[in-house]
Scaffold this active site. Structure first.
Site, PDB file in Angstrom:
ATOM      1  N   PRO A   2       0.821  -1.216   0.000  1.00 53.69           N
ATOM      2  CG  PRO A   2      -0.844  -1.590   1.568  1.00 53.69           C
ATOM      3  CD  PRO A   2       0.473  -2.118   1.085  1.00 53.69           C
ATOM      4  CD  GLU A   3       2.419   3.175  -4.537  1.00 47.61           C
ATOM      5  OE1 GLU A   3       2.327   4.360  -4.903  1.00 47.61           O
ATOM      6  OE2 GLU A   3       2.691   2.252  -5.323  1.00 47.61           O
TER       7      GLU A   3
END
Length: 283
Positions: A2-3
């Site tokens: 996840p960013e």
């Protein structure tokens, strides 16, 4: 992994269930994830009230009235799932426990916050709130791309003299916090800059274009609930849907979507990661 948009989406999903609530019970079902949990983590969290939830780069920070901050990193497959909490007209019932439910926070409003992580690359730690920015996971991070300290002047100075490709520099968490492979590919496409271009060779005008585009892409992704490619889910279990708006990421062999461009999206490997771009309109 996840960013920034995915982590911010999770933070926003946790906030209604946790803000100003007491943690009444904590189930710690294993001694570690990527690293060992801090000593007596369950006891230190039990009885603490949540004062606020923040995000720093790809980390969620839960500030407690015990003067400690819970640091949460989702890793590659970590999920924070909320159940038993009424939000508007929707009520998420408590699901049956699953194999990879490693930490469960029981809140006084009957909400249950579960950290589920099949690969165990996530992490949780506790640090004094007044010193949390000095924690080893946070101390070297660059400015937030959605914050006031990230602007054209800063980025121009940060890129000056850099011989590395612009793609690699934008991924450097010491320069910009929270950007990852997906969104850098999308940013460079909109800016019409090749991922192989040396960062220090970009003109001030071209660098100036990158800043608002970074903000634009990230804000659009947050509004879309992030991108779900493999394991990522929102706190209610829903998928993000920004992946349906990708213009280059994962689009190898597809025609470029830019007006009047006849190029085809290509993929190259940079520092072990795939870069997707249009060789015709990205220079």
């Amino acid at each position: 992994m996840p960013e920034l948009p995915e982590v911010e989406t999770v933070r926003r999903g946790l906030e209604p269930a946790m803000q100003d609530q007491l943690i009444t019970k904590v189930d710690v079902n294993r001694p570690d994830l990527r690293w060992p949990f801090p000593p007596n983590m369950g006891a230190r969290l039990t009885g603490a009230r949540v004062l606020g939830l923040r995000r720093r780069s790809k980390y969620i920070l839960v500030d407690l009235d015990s003067d400690e901050t819970l640091i949460i990193h989702l890793g590659m497959s970590g999920r924070m799932l909320v159940s038993g909490f009424q939000l508007g007209q929707f009520h998420q019932e408590h699901p049956a426990p699953e194999k990879h439910d490693h930490v469960v926070l029981h809140m006084e409003n009957d909400a249950r916050v579960t950290f589920n992580d099949a690969r165990r690359f996530g992490a949780m730690d506790l640090a004094p709130t007044t010193q949390v920015e000095l924690h080893k996971l946070l101390v070297g991070l660059g400015p937030e791309p959605l914050g006031n300290s990230f602007d054209e002047t800063y980025l121009t100075a940060a890129l000056s003299g850099k011989n590395s490709p612009i793609k690699s520099v934008l991924l450097d968490q010491r320069i910009i916090a929270g950007l990852g492979n997906i969104y850098v590919c999308e940013v460079l496409f909109r800016a019409k800059i090749s991922p192989m271009r040396k960062a220090g060779d970009l003109s001030k005008a071209r660098v100036g274009k990158i800043v608002p585009i970074i903000r634009e892409v990230l804000e659009e992704a947050i509004m879309a609930g992030g991108s779900s490619l493999k394991d990522y889910r929102q706190t209610g279990g829903e998928l993000g849907y920004f992946q349906h708006k990708f213009q280059v990421y994962g689009q190898e062999g597809q025609p470029c979507c830019s007006t009047s461009c006849t190029g085809v999206i290509a993929r190259v490997t940079q520092a072990g990661r795939s870069s997707f771009y249009c060789p015709t309109c990205q220079r």
